[in-house]
Scaffold this active site. Sequence first.
Site, PDB file in Angstrom:
ATOM      1  N   GLY A   1      39.852  25.726  29.993  1.00 21.30           N
ATOM      2  CA  GLY A   1      39.726  26.990  29.271  1.00 21.30           C
ATOM      3  C   GLY A   1      38.627  27.903  29.806  1.00 21.30           C
TER       4      GLY A   1
ATOM      5  CB  SER B   1      33.919  37.654  21.303  1.00 23.09           C
ATOM      6  OG  SER B   1      33.759  36.828  22.422  1.00 23.09           O
TER       7      SER B   1
ATOM      8  CG  ASP C   1      32.039  31.643   2.254  1.00 18.16           C
ATOM      9  OD1 ASP C   1      32.906  32.347   2.799  1.00 18.16           O
ATOM     10  OD2 ASP C   1      31.678  30.538   2.681  1.00 18.16           O
ATOM     11  CB  ILE C   2      32.924  36.838   4.021  1.00 14.21           C
ATOM     12  CG1 ILE C   2      33.249  35.733   5.043  1.00 14.21           C
ATOM     13  CG2 ILE C   2      31.673  37.601   4.411  1.00 14.21           C
ATOM     14  CD1 ILE C   2      33.718  36.267   6.385  1.00 14.21           C
TER      15      ILE C   2
ATOM     16  NE  ARG D   1      31.717  32.747  31.160  1.00 12.56           N
ATOM     17  CZ  ARG D   1      32.497  32.289  32.144  1.00 12.56           C
ATOM     18  NH1 ARG D   1      32.497  32.877  33.344  1.00 12.56           N
ATOM     19  NH2 ARG D   1      33.287  31.255  31.947  1.00 12.56           N
TER      20      ARG D   1
ATOM     21  CE1 TYR E   1      33.762  33.197  17.830  1.00 12.27           C
ATOM     22  CE2 TYR E   1      34.021  33.509  20.203  1.00 12.27           C
ATOM     23  CZ  TYR E   1      33.429  33.865  19.005  1.00 12.27           C
ATOM     24  OH  TYR E   1      32.526  34.902  18.965  1.00 12.27           O
TER      25      TYR E   1
ATOM     26  CE  LYS F   1      34.183  36.655  16.371  1.00  9.16           C
ATOM     27  NZ  LYS F   1      33.475  37.228  15.219  1.00  9.16           N
TER      28      LYS F   1
ATOM     29  CG  LEU G   1      21.808  30.207   3.621  1.00  8.70           C
ATOM     30  CD1 LEU G   1      20.909  29.534   2.588  1.00  8.70           C
ATOM     31  CD2 LEU G   1      20.953  31.018   4.591  1.00  8.70           C
TER      32      LEU G   1
ATOM     33  CG  LEU H   1      24.137  28.173  30.930  1.00 10.22           C
ATOM     34  CD1 LEU H   1      24.179  26.713  31.376  1.00 10.22           C
ATOM     35  CD2 LEU H   1      24.751  29.073  32.013  1.00 10.22           C
TER      36      LEU H   1
ATOM     37  CG  PHE I   1      26.408  40.341  12.538  1.00 12.18           C
ATOM     38  CD1 PHE I   1      26.450  40.572  13.902  1.00 12.18           C
ATOM     39  CD2 PHE I   1      25.645  41.199  11.754  1.00 12.18           C
ATOM     40  CE1 PHE I   1      25.763  41.623  14.477  1.00 12.18           C
ATOM     41  CE2 PHE I   1      24.952  42.257  12.312  1.00 12.18           C
ATOM     42  CZ  PHE I   1      25.005  42.472  13.672  1.00 12.18           C
TER      43      PHE I   1
ATOM     44  CB  SER J   1      21.425  31.327   9.208  1.00 14.62           C
ATOM     45  OG  SER J   1      22.209  31.479   8.053  1.00 14.62           O
TER      46      SER J   1
HETATM   47  N1  LIG Z   1      26.185  34.947  20.203  1.00 13.34           N
HETATM   48  C1  LIG Z   1      27.058  35.456  21.069  1.00 13.34           C
HETATM   49  O1  LIG Z   1      26.887  35.342  22.302  1.00 13.34           O
HETATM   50  C2  LIG Z   1      28.271  36.209  20.570  1.00 13.34           C
HETATM   51  C3  LIG Z   1      29.142  36.797  21.518  1.00 13.34           C
HETATM   52  C4  LIG Z   1      30.239  37.497  21.059  1.00 13.34           C
HETATM   53  C5  LIG Z   1      30.474  37.626  19.709  1.00 13.34           C
HETATM   54  N2  LIG Z   1      29.637  37.040  18.813  1.00 13.34           N
HETATM   55  C6  LIG Z   1      29.919  37.202  17.368  1.00 13.34           C
HETATM   56  O2  LIG Z   1      28.800  37.819  16.773  1.00 13.34           O
HETATM   57  C7  LIG Z   1      28.641  37.378  15.434  1.00 13.34           C
HETATM   58  C8  LIG Z   1      27.252  36.858  15.215  1.00 13.34           C
HETATM   59  O3  LIG Z   1      26.998  35.816  16.151  1.00 13.34           O
HETATM   60  P1  LIG Z   1      25.644  34.990  16.129  1.00 13.34           P
HETATM   61  O4  LIG Z   1      25.425  34.506  17.514  1.00 13.34           O
HETATM   62  O5  LIG Z   1      24.598  35.767  15.456  1.00 13.34           O
HETATM   63  O6  LIG Z   1      26.110  33.758  15.227  1.00 13.34           O
HETATM   64  P2  LIG Z   1      25.302  32.958  14.112  1.00 13.34           P
HETATM   65  O7  LIG Z   1      26.059  31.721  13.839  1.00 13.34           O
HETATM   66  O8  LIG Z   1      23.879  32.834  14.492  1.00 13.34           O
HETATM   67  O9  LIG Z   1      25.391  33.955  12.855  1.00 13.34           O
HETATM   68  C9  LIG Z   1      26.512  33.996  12.021  1.00 13.34           C
HETATM   69  C10 LIG Z   1      25.991  33.982  10.595  1.00 13.34           C
HETATM   70  O10 LIG Z   1      27.102  34.080   9.701  1.00 13.34           O
HETATM   71  C11 LIG Z   1      26.951  33.139   8.647  1.00 13.34           C
HETATM   72  N3  LIG Z   1      28.304  32.832   8.187  1.00 13.34           N
HETATM   73  C12 LIG Z   1      29.292  32.193   8.855  1.00 13.34           C
HETATM   74  N4  LIG Z   1      30.408  32.142   8.096  1.00 13.34           N
HETATM   75  C13 LIG Z   1      30.120  32.770   6.932  1.00 13.34           C
HETATM   76  C14 LIG Z   1      30.856  33.028   5.764  1.00 13.34           C
HETATM   77  N5  LIG Z   1      32.108  32.604   5.612  1.00 13.34           N
HETATM   78  N6  LIG Z   1      30.265  33.727   4.758  1.00 13.34           N
HETATM   79  C15 LIG Z   1      28.974  34.140   4.878  1.00 13.34           C
HETATM   80  N7  LIG Z   1      28.220  33.897   5.959  1.00 13.34           N
HETATM   81  C16 LIG Z   1      28.783  33.213   6.983  1.00 13.34           C
HETATM   82  C17 LIG Z   1      26.193  31.967   9.258  1.00 13.34           C
HETATM   83  O11 LIG Z   1      25.480  31.225   8.284  1.00 13.34           O
HETATM   84  C18 LIG Z   1      25.257  32.689  10.222  1.00 13.34           C
HETATM   85  O12 LIG Z   1      24.038  33.023   9.606  1.00 13.34           O
HETATM   86  C19 LIG Z   1      29.728  36.336  15.207  1.00 13.34           C
HETATM   87  O13 LIG Z   1      30.820  36.989  14.602  1.00 13.34           O
HETATM   88  C20 LIG Z   1      30.081  35.893  16.621  1.00 13.34           C
HETATM   89  O14 LIG Z   1      31.407  35.432  16.687  1.00 13.34           O
HETATM   90  C21 LIG Z   1      28.534  36.335  19.213  1.00 13.34           C
END
Ligand SMILES: NC(=O)c1ccc[n+]([C@@H]2O[C@H](COP(=O)([O-])OP(=O)(O)OC[C@H]3O[C@@H](n4cnc5c(N)ncnc54)[C@H](O)[C@@H]3O)[C@@H](O)[C@H]2O)c1
Length: 334
Positions: free
Chosen positions: A291, A124, A58-59, A230, A148, A152, A33, A199, A80, A36
């Site tokens: 960047g 990503s 937590d992971i 993009r 970041y 990845k 959380l 954005l 994710f 989220s």
């Molecule tokens: N949103 C994008 O445009 C995008 C693009 C490329 C990659 N990603 C990758 O996709 C994945 C999901 O992205 P999103 O946009 O849904 O992000 P988000 O932040 O909405 O979701 C990530 C979720 O992981 C949870 N979380 C984070 N660290 C944690 C941990 N250590 N243990 C347990 N839960 C944990 C957070 O509470 C959150 O609910 C991420 O890995 C992100 O890097 C996202």
Amino acid sequence: MRVLVTGGLGFIGSHTALMLLQKGYEVIILDNLSNSNPAVLGRINSQTGNKALFVKGDILDVALLKEVFREHEIHGVIHFAALKSVKESIEKPERYHLNNVVGTERLIRICAEQGIGRFIFSSSAAVYGSAASPVTENSGIGEIPNPYGRSKASCEDLLKTTHFQYKKPDITILRYFNVAGAHPDGILWEEAQPDGGNLMSHIIRVASEKTGKLYIYGGDYDTPDGTGIRDYIHVMDVARGHVLALEKQKEGVHTYNLGSGRGTSVLELIQTFQEVNGVDIRYEITGRRIGDISVSYADSTRALDELGWRAELDICDIVRDSWSHSEGGVDMSK
Ligand SMILES: NC(=O)c1ccc[n+]([C@@H]2O[C@H](COP(=O)([O-])OP(=O)(O)OC[C@H]3O[C@@H](n4cnc5c(N)ncnc54)[C@H](O)[C@@H]3O)[C@@H](O)[C@H]2O)c1
């Protein structure tokens, strides 16, 4: 099939968890959380008789991960959970390394030891650095200008190393481009981000508040209108990509771009948002950010050939669904 979805209450994870439930999968969501809202679980579970089980955790917590795998027979993992702010990663690189890289290392190690069959990882487009677009999976990982993106790339490396060592799990790496949009039924959306977000979040905020303006970073890029280009992809398409990846997982480690293949400039995105939603966005073009690259869009031919996946929703769907959940400024997440 029972699937563990880490970060399953987040933006992309929640859309994917709901789609899995609707397709009859058993879903366990593990989320700490940190980014989220616990109310998302109720919204997911209100849509289907098939309910997701939630574990708050937590992971990084190896004891908890082991307990989850001991208590439930898990066939696949969709991973994710990560921190995703490029800006914050520059300020706090150690936090990103610990959460994203060490977290993934602990999770994949346990998955390998448990003999989990399938593992899908959220990577990503950031791993391509400034490689020329359209980027293919063979474009190679470029010079990555932020922690970041580097986190990845490190995760991808350690997933490959683990698979090489244990021969398990089979791994699919999905490299998404710029994910936006929301569930078309208005059930799920991206929560407002602590750092202001991407954005699309900024556009929504300016459109909702009807005051202030959007700052566009750079109007002198080598693009037709001078603003950065993009590849925007609808979250429902990304969620569907995960279901296909799970169903079609092959032996070994396989990497796919999930992008629309179309580049949209910042000015085009603003223009489309205004036209589709009938709102005005005031903006000002200011200096480039360190960047940022000028152009990034995907070649997703491999995902089409091997997973049967292609983006079905376009930029008009994305701006409509992104805006509709906010109902003209009332953030329904509050
Ligand atoms: N949103 C994008 O445009 C995008 C693009 C490329 C990659 N990603 C990758 O996709 C994945 C999901 O992205 P999103 O946009 O849904 O992000 P988000 O932040 O909405 O979701 C990530 C979720 O992981 C949870 N979380 C984070 N660290 C944690 C941990 N250590 N243990 C347990 N839960 C944990 C957070 O509470 C959150 O609910 C991420 O890995 C992100 O890097 C996202």
